[in-house]
Scaffold this motif. Structure first.
Motif, mmCIF file in Angstrom:
data_model
loop_
_atom_site.group_PDB
_atom_site.id
_atom_site.type_symbol
_atom_site.label_atom_id
_atom_site.label_comp_id
_atom_site.label_asym_id
_atom_site.label_seq_id
_atom_site.Cartn_x
_atom_site.Cartn_y
_atom_site.Cartn_z
ATOM 1 N N ARG A 121 0.865 -1.101 -0.131
ATOM 2 C CA ARG A 121 -0.029 0.012 0.101
ATOM 3 C C ARG A 121 1.022 1.235 -0.008
ATOM 4 O O ARG A 121 2.190 1.204 0.436
ATOM 5 N N TRP B 94 1.296 -4.646 5.963
ATOM 6 C CA TRP B 94 0.731 -4.597 4.927
ATOM 7 C C TRP B 94 -0.008 -5.875 4.846
ATOM 8 O O TRP B 94 -1.334 -6.110 4.313
ATOM 9 N N ASP C 158 -0.882 -7.743 7.281
ATOM 10 C CA ASP C 158 -2.187 -7.800 8.122
ATOM 11 C C ASP C 158 -3.281 -7.136 7.920
ATOM 12 O O ASP C 158 -4.553 -7.422 7.900
ATOM 13 N N LEU C 159 -2.966 -5.778 6.937
ATOM 14 C CA LEU C 159 -4.084 -5.087 6.425
ATOM 15 C C LEU C 159 -4.891 -5.901 5.561
ATOM 16 O O LEU C 159 -6.170 -5.985 5.188
#
Length: 500
Positions: A354, A491, A493-494
């Motif tokens: 991201r 990232w 985890d997101l």
């Protein structure tokens, strides 16, 4: 009077451009038409396929205003690669997915785990989210009713070629760039399609041409719709990254083309294909002519998002990109300035990456943010180039093109970040010029790409690295790389949170 003009048509992810050139490469006329981008769900980026031809008609007729169409010797095409364009069995528009799409991220990752090495052994490319066969496999799995209606798989430029000539065709540079050809032979392969789970999709693949082949001639209907002369030859053309490289002046083994466009394009020409699995893709664009590429959707698309989202608000007036350049030039430079990850549409190392600004402090202003964005894009270009050179590629010369070269600051920053002299061509519409070059070769006006580049491309500037800025960027690049590594768990985890 003998025909003395060439028409290049360049179909990008957003704009369709028609550009007229004389036989020396000088631009005579240009007309562009913005298209519609559809985002039906998070991660999905589509466009109405029928609009492509409507916009091409408007672009061509606008470009030809006041020009005798009999002066046009031939038409060449260029267009963005990958994504997915489908026509139904009757040739009607069915589906258009742009190359910024991420819907097939999970499928591509699973396919890579299952068959990535076997796929790379054949096509010199591993699966990735917006890759054409990965998207086609996604459609087969998730929209079977669309898959059942499909008659022809096309690329963006092929849609225009079809409407101009009535012929459903494609060529090797787009097909190989999408991982759909066996390399180095540059041919269709049933084993390759089976590895993608698309053994039944071979009938969707249209006749395959070389980029400089004449695929047909302008039909009477197309002539009426555009103002072109019926019977004008239409040449297959190039994957737009190859077209832009040629249009900027890059040609021959060791020539490096970097495109500051929607995508971060970094390619080096060679006489034989690189077989290094770290390289994103290898494209064939003629017998014994290959481009090794390491690319991602991490370049000027970030600036486009910033401008459209944060600058062009109600009440804004004036040129937003001129404002950006002013702000970048005004912000003082310090070693601890903010940094930016240019992963708004994912990154080469994963769709889960991201974008983000880091290291902000209360004394930073918008100029610092924008310069961080410029630098973050340049850093990712540098990382891509390092992948190419680590595979053994040797750089002879670097050519820079794309919309980002219109900036007063970005090209010099690219030279400083890369630590290499950078050539800038005179042509603003390098993709369209590359398409016109294909037309010149295809109709015998020039014998090959090298002769065409020598005749039609010129250099406007050579930028050399500033030693002090280069040293500063070297230090910051090392920190930026560590930051990228540190962000990976976040990232991941997101991305996991987005799963049902």
């Amino acid at each position: 009077m003998a025909p003395d003009l060439l028409l290049g048509i360049d179909i990008g992810n957003t704009v369709v451009k028609a550009v007229l050139f004389d036989l020396s490469g000088r631009q005579i006329a240009r007309h562009g038409v913005d298209g519609t981008t559809l985002k039906p769900a998070p991660g999905m980026v589509e466009r109405p396929v029928a609009e492509l031809w409507a916009n091409a008609r408007a672009a061509i007729s606008g470009c030809l205003a006041g020009v005798d169409p009999g002066r046009i010797a031939a038409i060449g095409l260029a267009g963005h690669g990958n994504g997915l364009y489908l026509l139904d069995k009757a040739g009607a528009p069915l589906l258009g997915i742009q190359s910024l799409d991420g819907r097939a991220g999970g499928l591509a990752a699973a396919l890579d785990r299952k068959a990535g090495e076997a796929l790379h052994a054949i096509c010199l490319q591993r699966p990735w989210p917006a890759q054409t066969p990965a998207l086609l496999a996604w459609v087969k799995a998730h929209r079977p009713e669309v898959y059942a209606q499909a008659g022809t798989l096309c690329f963006a430029k092929d849609i225009i070629g079809f409407h101009l000539t009535g012929q459903r065709t494609t060529e090797v540079s787009d097909m190989s760039g999408a991982g759909l050809l066996r390399l180095p032979e540059a041919c269709y392969d049933p084993d390759l399609m089976a590895l993608y789970g698309l053994h039944d999709a071979l009938p969707l693949l249209p006749p395959l041409h070389q980029p400089t082949d004449i695929i047909g001639h302008v039909t009477a209907d197309a002539a009426t719709a555009t103002g072109l002369r019926a019977g004008t030859p239409v040449v297959a053309g190039f994957f737009d990254v190859v077209a832009s490289a040629l249009g900027s002046g890059a040609v021959g083994a060791g020539a490096v083309s970097i495109v500051l466009g929607s995508w971060s394009i970094n390619q080096i020409f060679a006489d034989s294909p690189a077989r290094d699995p770290r390289i994103f893709m290898v494209t064939a664009f003629g017998p014994g002519r290959f481009a090794s590429m390491d690319n991602s959707a991490t370049s000027a698309a970030n600036l486009e998002w910033y401008v459209r989202t944060l600058i062009e608000r109600p009440g804004h007036t004036g040129d937003p990109f001129a404002m950006v350049n002013d702000l970048v030039g005004q912000a003082p430079v310090a070693p601890d300035d903010p940094m930016f990850h240019p992963f708004l549409y994912g990154g080469r190392q994963g769709a889960h990456q991201r974008g983000g600004f880091f290291g902000l402090a209360g004394w930073h202003d918008e100029g610092h943010l924008l310069r961080a964005l410029f630098e973050g894009v340049a850093f990712e270009h540098r990382r891509h180039v390092q992948v190419l050179t680590a595979s053994g590629a040797r750089i002879a010369q670097v050519w820079l093109s794309g919309g980002g070269t219109r900036s007063a600051h970005w090209p010099q920053m690219m030279a400083d970040v890369l630590g290499l002299p950078v050539q800038l061509g005179t042509a603003e519409e390098t993709g369209a010029l590359g398409a016109a070059m294909a037309a010149a070769v295809g109709t015998g006006l020039c014998p090959d790409e090298a002769a065409t580049v020598a005749r039609m491309a010129r250099t406007r500037a050579t930028l050399t690295p500033d030693p002090a800025r280069q040293a500063l960027h070297d230090r910051r690049f090392a920190v930026w790389q560590r930051l990228t590594t540190a962000m990976e768990p976040f990232w991941a985890d997101l991305a996991g949170m987005a799963q049902p």
